[in-house]
Write a protein that holds these residues in place. Structure first.
Motif, mmCIF file in Angstrom:
data_model
loop_
_atom_site.group_PDB
_atom_site.id
_atom_site.type_symbol
_atom_site.label_atom_id
_atom_site.label_comp_id
_atom_site.label_asym_id
_atom_site.label_seq_id
_atom_site.Cartn_x
_atom_site.Cartn_y
_atom_site.Cartn_z
ATOM 1 N N ILE A 156 -0.532 -3.243 10.953
ATOM 2 C CA ILE A 156 -1.850 -3.570 11.509
ATOM 3 C C ILE A 156 -1.928 -5.040 11.898
ATOM 4 C CG2 ILE A 156 -3.037 -1.749 10.240
ATOM 5 C CD1 ILE A 156 -4.012 -3.897 8.273
ATOM 6 N N ARG A 157 -0.775 -5.642 12.146
ATOM 7 C CA ARG A 157 -0.789 -7.059 12.509
ATOM 8 C C ARG A 157 -1.556 -7.309 13.801
ATOM 9 N NH1 ARG A 157 5.529 -8.297 12.086
ATOM 10 N NH2 ARG A 157 5.499 -6.174 12.931
ATOM 11 N N ALA A 158 -1.463 -6.388 14.750
ATOM 12 C CA ALA A 158 -2.167 -6.590 16.023
ATOM 13 C C ALA A 158 -3.673 -6.601 15.816
ATOM 14 C CB ALA A 158 -1.773 -5.501 17.011
ATOM 15 N N LEU A 159 -4.180 -5.652 15.037
ATOM 16 C CA LEU A 159 -5.623 -5.610 14.778
ATOM 17 C C LEU A 159 -6.081 -6.826 13.998
ATOM 18 C CD1 LEU A 159 -6.142 -1.837 13.923
ATOM 19 C CD2 LEU A 159 -7.227 -3.076 15.800
ATOM 20 N N ARG A 160 -5.313 -7.223 12.993
ATOM 21 C CA ARG A 160 -5.702 -8.380 12.189
ATOM 22 C C ARG A 160 -5.640 -9.661 13.036
ATOM 23 N NH1 ARG A 160 -4.031 -10.372 7.821
ATOM 24 N NH2 ARG A 160 -6.161 -10.588 7.066
ATOM 25 N N SER A 161 -4.658 -9.748 13.930
ATOM 26 C CA SER A 161 -4.578 -10.915 14.804
ATOM 27 C C SER A 161 -5.744 -10.945 15.777
ATOM 28 C CB SER A 161 -3.254 -10.904 15.574
ATOM 29 O OG SER A 161 -2.160 -11.042 14.688
ATOM 30 N N ALA A 162 -6.168 -9.754 16.248
ATOM 31 C CA ALA A 162 -7.334 -9.707 17.132
ATOM 32 C C ALA A 162 -8.586 -10.170 16.398
ATOM 33 C CB ALA A 162 -7.523 -8.291 17.664
ATOM 34 N N ALA A 163 -8.740 -9.743 15.146
ATOM 35 C CA ALA A 163 -9.877 -10.196 14.353
ATOM 36 C C ALA A 163 -9.821 -11.702 14.120
ATOM 37 C CB ALA A 163 -9.911 -9.449 13.014
ATOM 38 N N ARG A 164 -8.634 -12.205 13.859
ATOM 39 C CA ARG A 164 -8.476 -13.646 13.637
ATOM 40 C C ARG A 164 -8.835 -14.435 14.894
ATOM 41 N NH1 ARG A 164 -5.968 -17.022 10.182
ATOM 42 N NH2 ARG A 164 -5.019 -18.924 10.984
ATOM 43 N N GLY A 165 -8.390 -13.940 16.041
ATOM 44 C CA GLY A 165 -8.706 -14.619 17.286
ATOM 45 C C GLY A 165 -10.201 -14.686 17.538
ATOM 46 N N ILE A 166 -10.908 -13.591 17.254
ATOM 47 C CA ILE A 166 -12.356 -13.566 17.462
ATOM 48 C C ILE A 166 -13.050 -14.561 16.545
ATOM 49 C CG2 ILE A 166 -14.402 -12.119 17.110
ATOM 50 C CD1 ILE A 166 -12.778 -9.790 18.216
ATOM 51 N N VAL A 167 -12.613 -14.618 15.281
ATOM 52 C CA VAL A 167 -13.231 -15.563 14.330
ATOM 53 C C VAL A 167 -12.967 -16.996 14.756
ATOM 54 C CG1 VAL A 167 -13.174 -16.403 11.949
ATOM 55 C CG2 VAL A 167 -13.184 -13.951 12.399
ATOM 56 N N HIS A 168 -11.726 -17.300 15.126
ATOM 57 C CA HIS A 168 -11.371 -18.678 15.488
ATOM 58 C C HIS A 168 -11.985 -19.102 16.821
ATOM 59 C CE1 HIS A 168 -7.742 -19.639 12.691
ATOM 60 N NE2 HIS A 168 -8.708 -19.007 12.052
ATOM 61 N N ALA A 169 -12.221 -18.145 17.714
ATOM 62 C CA ALA A 169 -12.816 -18.493 19.007
ATOM 63 C C ALA A 169 -14.281 -18.877 18.869
ATOM 64 C CB ALA A 169 -12.670 -17.323 19.983
ATOM 65 N N GLY A 170 -14.896 -18.481 17.780
ATOM 66 C CA GLY A 170 -16.287 -18.883 17.535
ATOM 67 C C GLY A 170 -17.288 -17.939 18.162
ATOM 68 N N GLY A 171 -18.538 -18.358 18.135
ATOM 69 C CA GLY A 171 -19.634 -17.518 18.598
ATOM 70 C C GLY A 171 -19.586 -17.272 20.092
ATOM 71 N N ALA A 172 -19.921 -16.047 20.473
ATOM 72 C CA ALA A 172 -19.952 -15.669 21.885
ATOM 73 C C ALA A 172 -21.384 -15.696 22.395
ATOM 74 C CB ALA A 172 -19.366 -14.271 22.071
ATOM 75 N N LEU A 173 -21.528 -15.967 23.676
ATOM 76 C CA LEU A 173 -22.841 -15.927 24.304
ATOM 77 C C LEU A 173 -23.223 -14.476 24.592
ATOM 78 C CD1 LEU A 173 -22.415 -18.868 26.855
ATOM 79 C CD2 LEU A 173 -23.515 -18.946 24.612
ATOM 80 N N GLY A 174 -24.488 -14.237 24.721
ATOM 81 C CA GLY A 174 -24.953 -12.891 25.008
ATOM 82 C C GLY A 174 -25.035 -12.590 26.490
ATOM 83 N N ARG A 175 -24.486 -13.460 27.306
ATOM 84 C CA ARG A 175 -24.584 -13.276 28.757
ATOM 85 C C ARG A 175 -23.254 -13.665 29.384
ATOM 86 N NH1 ARG A 175 -26.989 -17.916 27.127
ATOM 87 N NH2 ARG A 175 -26.337 -19.854 28.143
ATOM 88 N N GLY A 176 -23.165 -13.441 30.679
ATOM 89 C CA GLY A 176 -21.978 -13.838 31.414
ATOM 90 C C GLY A 176 -20.748 -13.080 30.956
ATOM 91 N N GLU A 177 -19.598 -13.746 31.060
ATOM 92 C CA GLU A 177 -18.327 -13.111 30.723
ATOM 93 C C GLU A 177 -18.255 -12.730 29.248
ATOM 94 O OE1 GLU A 177 -14.467 -11.721 31.905
ATOM 95 O OE2 GLU A 177 -16.295 -12.265 32.967
ATOM 96 N N ASP A 178 -18.867 -13.546 28.362
ATOM 97 C CA ASP A 178 -18.876 -13.215 26.937
ATOM 98 C C ASP A 178 -19.603 -11.907 26.680
ATOM 99 O OD1 ASP A 178 -17.625 -15.610 26.680
ATOM 100 O OD2 ASP A 178 -19.091 -16.515 25.323
ATOM 101 N N GLY A 179 -20.747 -11.735 27.315
ATOM 102 C CA GLY A 179 -21.512 -10.504 27.122
ATOM 103 C C GLY A 179 -20.778 -9.288 27.633
#
Length: 584
Positions: A372-395
């Motif tokens: 499950i390294r791919a899933l855990r790495s995806a979760a890590r990337g989301i946490v490290h990337a920080g908060g997403a906006l609710g609009r635009g490309e993030d949304g």
């Protein structure tokens, strides 16, 4: 109906006094005995001449009779509570239920006149308490084994026999529920949830995508929790405890919770096993071809990556292999990562989805060789990337990964149902409902834009794409005289992919060949996001532009001449487009 068993030491006087007392908040009313080991036990509630001490002494008599041979644990206490929506049960009903519980657990098998002494007390409409001692009247110790599991099984039979709400049977892997004392304290202090529940969520979010034990403990402290490590004489860490700041007992000491008391999979050995089996790698800063699109932020890139990876989990769960159990753990981490980094508008639904799905991540099935390294790495990337906006490309990227996670939870429900995991299957379906609500919030703007773009297509292009859609998806009805409104968004994304060099039919065939399409509530939404992901299109489409008609007014004054309006050139990716993406 929920039976809850506790054990204790010493005599039964304190327990009996509580059962016949006013309660913590005067909630006990009409306290009385409904059944007992001989049906002649003293009843302090109905007969004032019977003292509480008298009833306690009779219960304790077998324990005192064997003196020093008495076990360390002598008290058995089981509360049996009906669902709030169940019908009213009379005293005779509760008496029969109590006898069935003590028979099933081995406290007092039916017909055994020398079994343990017990009494069932009712002090509310919806529940009873059974108090017993663990020494039989013939001097032998009670033969209890798996009494909690047996009580739950008997409760399921009672629900069916009495026409009560039937709860789903468990497998012993559920997290411990808050105690009555914890709930009362929560209400008294004005909290919305118990500290146990708050800490459980915080610990799950801290472990989501963590690469090491040290990072896990650092995240706990950064979340504002108090952390206490337990060390062996050698200095090695054996376990950990967490506490909420300000949550103290009557002695003003912090109330600590071990990880294993929050949930079985949050003990330090289980967390270490997860870290060792699937170490997460940093992906938040890796460049990808998506950088060519303006405005694609780190949160958006990581969400797109997560959508691609999660599609693979759907396939693995549908293969009905026990190794897919690990995919549920990885998907749970991904949900926890999204819940802590998503915009405020959709965060509540995502938190509810993550909380519901955490029950689906635990079962008796063990995956020995899963990766499950791919899933855990995806979760890590989301946490490290920080908060997403609710609009635009993030949304748009958030909507993309949520549409895929809905399919994961549906596949998880089927996977658990096939193995008889009723609680986990129900939790998966509940998580899917919350994810659908979060998806509708995240996708509203993007889907509206795509529908408008579909309606703005030239008629010849629109009919051509409608024909492609109907051919690939197998519609046998004759083509309508006008474009179908429900295909607006799908036609728009095919046209957008065609502009950057893709074959619309090949893309649609690729997207529709993936699993789980039949169980989606909105097939077209799923296809729209799959095609955007396959073709590497921006998650947030640009609204259609209209070309203004040139002015017919003439003038000899240069500065008053109407400017010529030219249509904008289509945006091309910086890298060379590809015709189709290989299936992941």
């Amino acid at each position: 109906m929920i039976p809850k068993i506790r054990t204790g030491t010493g005599g039964t006087y304190g327990l009996v006094r509580y059962l016949f007392g006013p309660g913590q908040r005067d909630e006990h009313t009409d306290q009385h005995v409904v059944a007992s080991w001989n049906d002649f036990a003293p009843d302090p509630g109905r007969n004032p001449h019977h003292a509480i001490a008298q009833l306690a002494a009779q219960l304790d008599q077998p324990v005192k009779a064997i003196g020093d041979r008495a076990p360390a644990t002598t008290i058995w206490h089981c509360s049996v509570r009906a669902d709030p929506g169940d019908r009213h049960l009379a005293d005779n009903d509760w008496a029969n239920i109590a006898r069935r519980i003590v028979h099933a657990t081995g406290i007092a098998p039916e017909g055994d006149t020398t079994a343990c002494r017990w009494v069932a007390v009712r002090h509310a409409d919806d529940h009873i308490h059974i108090a017993a001692t663990l020494v039989r009247q013939d001097g032998r110790l009670a033969g209890l084994s798996f009494d909690r599991r047996k009580a739950q099984a008997e409760a399921r039979r009672i629900e069916k026999d009495y026409g009560l709400r039937q709860l789903t049977p468990g497998d012993g892997t559920a997290a411990k529920t808050p105690t009555s004392q914890e709930r009362w304290k929560t209400e008294r202090t004005g909290r919305t949830e118990t500290p146990r529940e708050t800490l459980r969520e915080a610990v799950r979010q801290a472990v989501a995508g963590a690469a090491s034990e040290e990072e896990f403990f650092t995240r706990l402290r950064e979340a504002g929790l108090r952390v206490k490590l337990r060390h062996a004489p050698s200095g090695d860490v054996l376990g950990y405890n967490v506490a909420l700041p300000g949550d103290r007992n009557r002695d003003s000491e912090p109330i600590w919770f071990a990880g294993s008391t929050l949930a079985p999979d949050l003990s330090l050995p289980r967390i270490r096993r997860r870290l060792d089996a699937g170490p997460a790698t940093d992906t938040a800063q890796k460049p990808d071809r998506g950088l060519a699109w303006p405005g694609r932020s780190a949160p958006a890139r990581c969400r797109r990556d997560a959508a691609r990876i999660t599609e693979r989990s759907v396939d693995l769960l549908d293969q009905d292999d026990d190794e897919a159990a690990a995919q549920l753990v990885g998907a749970g981490e991904l949900l926890d990562a999204l819940a802590q980094t998503s915009p405020a508008a959709g965060r509540a639904e995502l938190r509810d989805a993550a909380r519901a799905f955490e029950r689906a991540t635990r079962s008796r099935v063990r995956a020995e060789n899963a990766d499950i390294r791919a899933l855990r790495s995806a979760a890590r990337g989301i946490v490290h990337a920080g908060g997403a906006l609710g609009r635009g490309e993030d949304g748009g990227a958030t909507a993309m990964v949520l549409s895929t996670l809905v399919l994961v939870t549906l596949a998880a429900a089927r996977w658990h149902s096939a193995r008889g995991h009723a609680q986990q299957a129900a939790a998966s379906r509940q998580a899917a409902d919350h994810l659908r609500a979060a998806y509708r919030q995240a996708a509203a703007t993007s889907m509206r834009t795509m529908r408008e773009a579909g309606r703005a297509l030239p008629e010849t292009d629109r009919r051509r794409h409608d024909t492609t859609i109907r051919t690939v998806l197998g519609s046998h009805q004759p083509p309508p005289s006008a474009p179908a409104p429900e295909l607006d968004a799908l036609a728009a994304v095919l046209a957008e992919a065609e502009k950057v060099g893709h074959d619309p039919r090949a893309l649609l065939e690729e997207a529709s060949s993936w699993r789980e399409l039949d169980t989606a509530r909105n097939r077209d939404d799923v296809l729209v996001w799959r095609i955007r992901c396959l073709a590497d299109l921006p998650a947030n489409p640009q609204p259609p532009r209209t070309t203004a008609a040139p002015s017919t007014r003439t003038s000899t004054t240069p500065e008053r001449t109407a400017p010529r309006v030219t249509p904008p050139a289509p945006t091309e990716p910086a890298t060379e487009p590809h015709r189709s993406a290989p299936r992941r």
